[in-house]
Design a protein around this motif. Structure first.
Motif, mmCIF file in Angstrom:
data_model
loop_
_atom_site.group_PDB
_atom_site.id
_atom_site.type_symbol
_atom_site.label_atom_id
_atom_site.label_comp_id
_atom_site.label_asym_id
_atom_site.label_seq_id
_atom_site.Cartn_x
_atom_site.Cartn_y
_atom_site.Cartn_z
ATOM 1 N N GLN A 180 10.705 -2.308 3.683
ATOM 2 C CA GLN A 180 10.113 -0.990 3.950
ATOM 3 C C GLN A 180 9.740 -0.269 2.659
ATOM 4 O O GLN A 180 8.962 0.681 2.676
ATOM 5 C CB GLN A 180 11.099 -0.110 4.744
ATOM 6 N N LEU A 211 4.767 -3.007 7.954
ATOM 7 C CA LEU A 211 3.740 -3.748 7.224
ATOM 8 C C LEU A 211 3.954 -5.259 7.271
ATOM 9 O O LEU A 211 3.012 -6.012 7.055
ATOM 10 C CB LEU A 211 3.704 -3.279 5.763
ATOM 11 N N ILE A 239 -0.435 6.020 3.420
ATOM 12 C CA ILE A 239 -1.354 6.355 4.521
ATOM 13 C C ILE A 239 -0.608 6.447 5.841
ATOM 14 O O ILE A 239 -0.823 7.361 6.636
ATOM 15 C CB ILE A 239 -2.482 5.301 4.610
ATOM 16 N N ASN A 240 0.306 5.482 6.075
ATOM 17 C CA ASN A 240 1.050 5.441 7.344
ATOM 18 C C ASN A 240 2.516 5.133 7.054
ATOM 19 O O ASN A 240 2.925 3.970 7.034
ATOM 20 C CB ASN A 240 0.455 4.384 8.279
ATOM 21 N N PRO A 241 3.344 6.157 6.805
ATOM 22 C CA PRO A 241 4.743 5.925 6.408
ATOM 23 C C PRO A 241 5.579 5.205 7.455
ATOM 24 O O PRO A 241 6.565 4.563 7.123
ATOM 25 C CB PRO A 241 5.281 7.350 6.174
ATOM 26 N N GLU A 242 5.214 5.306 8.745
ATOM 27 C CA GLU A 242 6.022 4.714 9.807
ATOM 28 C C GLU A 242 5.608 3.282 10.140
ATOM 29 O O GLU A 242 6.247 2.631 10.966
ATOM 30 C CB GLU A 242 5.911 5.574 11.083
ATOM 31 N N ALA A 243 4.565 2.772 9.531
ATOM 32 C CA ALA A 243 4.028 1.462 9.895
ATOM 33 C C ALA A 243 4.957 0.339 9.448
ATOM 34 O O ALA A 243 5.611 0.415 8.414
ATOM 35 C CB ALA A 243 2.653 1.267 9.272
ATOM 36 N N LYS A 258 -0.557 1.571 1.489
ATOM 37 C CA LYS A 258 -0.437 1.519 2.947
ATOM 38 C C LYS A 258 0.684 2.435 3.445
ATOM 39 O O LYS A 258 0.540 3.101 4.471
ATOM 40 C CB LYS A 258 -0.179 0.082 3.398
ATOM 41 N N ARG A 259 1.807 2.465 2.711
ATOM 42 C CA ARG A 259 2.912 3.326 3.125
ATOM 43 C C ARG A 259 2.546 4.800 2.970
ATOM 44 O O ARG A 259 2.990 5.648 3.756
ATOM 45 C CB ARG A 259 4.159 3.034 2.281
#
Length: 682
Positions: free
Chosen positions: A316, A529, A523-527, A520-521
């Motif tokens: 994460q 990856l 842009i979308n912290p909950e994703a 990426k984190r």
């Protein structure tokens, strides 16, 4: 007399007889009688088993639970009759001289008997027993209070001018002025009462501050828990036999009666404690099925399971396959946490030029333990002393990050940001695992100065920015091969940390995934990856570490011989003509701690030679950073010399580690020939 009250008195006598309480009561009376001294108050403690009482009489059981002060009067009456009937205390004159303390061994496990300051409503006026739990964050010194006092009427013709008719006894939550002061009047003639000082009975009192264990979630650097809650410390009074029964930083369950103490214009909620029990939560008795399956897949090698654990850990925060050495060191330190005395500690000092990633990784890892504390720069790392806030003027020892992290991790951030005195204190704690708090007697109303020793049972994590180090200090020119400039930090302090890890930036080929991951984190912290993040969740790692750290491991004779052989050989190799051996005396403890940690991480209860090999490679790499390379001459990244991408790379790593093992045996044979090690010739 009320028939119901008479029945409850009879039940009290039956209970005392059946439970053994009557025998204890007679024994306590004998001690008072043998002293031949008259007291204003005779104090007795009666242990209460609510199940046994409820079976005898449910009404009495309910009375004790919800009206404990009135229930104590029933016991008082029964005890007075027993003393007079059996002539147990010749000096006793009136029933008012008997003070009874009821101490239930437990309370019903129902929500209405649980008290929490983080929950509403907080019913502190009911004066009945509650159960509460929390962590001790401050402790006062033991002082005196008045258990009871005798008062006499100043009017000579009044019957209350003699004898023991006017007795003041301490009640739960009451202040000293409620028991002893100068404005009491006689209930018979309204004349002023005067205390007979020679009959005053004193006891020990200690003021403790506790707080809900939820505070630990607020002190972590990173958390997935998005819930909001209110946390408030509450005051606990420990009296007489309970004084010094608590230790700062420990988690306790208490039974007591809540009250509200008025101090000037300020009211303070408190609990008068009758029972204290150390609380030790049970760790999980299992690991997730995915970890079990991974363990079975890697059973052919003692090194693969931990390699994959480190490779996929904290996906994460950083991409899998990056910072593997640092992640393995973190996992080893996490499983070497416990609250036992003389535990095997494993402290980490990371030298890095990428402080942002390092900080994020350490913050994330803290949350895998119940007690992972991110030290806030505005507070103290170690205990401090201040005056208590209840107007007594006595000293109160305040907890701190290191004490609150008991049995866990204390992450203190950038080591170069601390002043010299703080670093010296940290070095002392790393060496002794204790810190001493000095209490000047003159300042806090005591006759003599005091020194209180506080145990510090935690692993410390910190980092040093190599870029800031090179800017603040002129680099030395006489560096040895492999040695790193950490001259910003005192040498003895660097040696105090178990492992020195160089967290270098990933290679050019790997830096791109790190950059992509961060973007990426953002842009979308909950994703999620990576697929591995779904297979091995943060919760799975929490359960795994709590399970692994509770394993009891023993050194095998082969591993012990390898560790001793390397230690003795290294002491001979790493020497100079001025200072002697540069290998610190703590190196042997660190080796054993690393070996045990790797065995725990492998879910084994026996430390094998393979565990010792990993421990030696990590320590030798750390020593190389501190003092330069030795005759063993390990690679710059000895535990993960290349990327782990598939099964072939794992096999390649196994072959490499076997070669390291063979090289280590040759090193021991050359420089520590007195150590006998069984080696398989292949």
């Amino acid at each position: 007399m009320d028939p119901e009250m008479q029945k409850m008195k009879e039940v009290v006598l039956v209970y005392l007889d059946r439970s053994g309480g009557l025998q204890k009561f007679v024994h306590d009376c004998k001690k008072y009688n043998d002293s031949k001294q008259s007291y204003a108050v005779y104090r007795f403690i009666i242990s209460i088993n609510l199940s046994d009482i409820a079976e005898l009489d449910a009404t009495l059981g309910n009375y004790i639970l919800h009206n404990p002060l009135q229930a104590a009067q029933i016991f008082q009456s029964v005890c007075f009759v027993a003393i007079k009937t059996l002539s147990l205390i010749e000096q006793l004159q009136t029933e008012a001289q008997i003070s009874i303390l009821l101490k239930p061994t437990y309370l019903p496990p129902l929500p209405s008997y649980v008290l929490s300051l983080s929950a509403y409503p907080f019913n502190y006026t009911s004066q009945r027993f509650y159960m509460s739990e929390g962590i001790v964050i401050a402790m006062g010194t033991v002082t005196k209070y008045t258990q009871g006092a005798r008062f006499l009427c100043t009017e000579e013709t009044c019957p209350f001018s003699e004898g023991f008719r006017c007795i003041r006894v301490h009640c739960p939550g009451a202040t000293e002025s409620a028991t002893v002061r100068t404005d009491f009047v006689c209930s018979l003639c309204s004349s002023p009462l005067q205390e007979d000082m020679k009959f005053r009975v004193l006891g020990d009192k200690q003021i403790v501050e506790m707080i809900d264990a939820k505070i630990l979630n607020a002190l972590k650097g990173y958390s997935n828990d998005k819930s909001h809650f209110r946390i408030q410390a509450f005051t606990v009074f420990l009296r007489d036999e309970l004084a010094n029964k608590m230790t700062i930083g420990n988690h306790y369950r208490i039974i007591g009666i809540p009250a509200c103490v008025q101090n000037g214009l300020q009211a303070t909620a408190c609990i008068e404690v009758s029972s204290v029990q150390l609380y030790k939560p049970n760790g999980p008795s299992f690991v997730s099925d995915n970890f079990k399956y991974l363990l079975s897949l890697t059973s052919s090698s003692c090194w693969r399971f931990t390699a994959i654990l480190a490779n996929i850990f904290a996906s994460q925060v950083v991409p899998p396959g990056t910072y593997n050495t640092l992640k393995l060191a973190i996992l080893l330190s996490l499983v070497q946490t416990c609250e036992k005395e003389n535990a095997d500690y494993l402290d980490l000092l990371i030298v890095t030029s990428d402080t942002l990633i390092t900080d994020r990784l350490l913050n994330y890892s803290l949350c895998l333990l119940p007690r992972g504390i991110r030290h806030p720069p505005s507070s103290e790392i170690f205990p401090s002393v201040s005056k208590d806030k209840y107007g007594t003027g006595s000293a109160s020892i305040q907890a701190c990050s290191a004490v609150l992290a008991k049995g866990g991790i204390c992450y203190i951030g950038d080591l170069s940001s601390y002043k010299k005195d703080k670093l010296e204190l940290l070095q002392s704690v790393l060496e002794s695992r204790t810190t001493t708090v000095f209490i000047p007697g003159k300042k806090y109303g005591e006759e003599a100065d005091q020194q209180v020793t506080v145990s510090v049972q935690t692993n410390f994590w910190s980092f040093v920015d190599v870029d800031s180090s090179s800017k603040k200090h002129i680099q030395k020119e006489n560096f040895l091969i492999g040695q790193m400039d950490v001259s910003l930090i005192p040498v003895n302090l660097v040696d105090g940390f178990g492992l020195l890890i160089y967290n270098e930036l990933p290679s050019c080929r790997l830096s791109s995934p790190v950059v992509h991951h961060i973007l990426k984190r953002a842009i979308n912290p909950e994703a999620m990856l990576y697929k591995v993040s779904q297979q091995f969740r943060t919760q799975d790692y929490e359960e795994f570490i709590l399970f692994a750290r509770n394993l009891h491991v023993e050194l095998s004779s082969e591993a012990e011989s390898l560790i001793q052989g390397y230690y003795l050989a290294s002491r001979r190799v790493r020497r100079d003509s001025i200072h002697g051996s540069t290998l610190s005396a703590s190196a042997l403890k660190i080796l054993i701690s690393l070996s045990k940690a790797h065995a725990k991480l492998s879910l084994r209860q026996t430390v094998l030679e393979e565990d010792a090999v990993i421990a030696v490679l990590l320590l030798e790499s750390s020593l190389t950073l501190k003092h330069g390379t030795s005759a063993l001459c390990v690679a710059p990244n000895p535990v993960f010399p290349f990327d782990l991408t598939d099964e072939n790379s794992l096999q390649q790593r196994d072959v490499y580690l076997m070669q390291c093992h063979h090289q280590l045996l040759k090193f021991i044979a050359a420089y520590s020939p007195g150590i006998h090690i069984n080696s398989n010739e292949e």
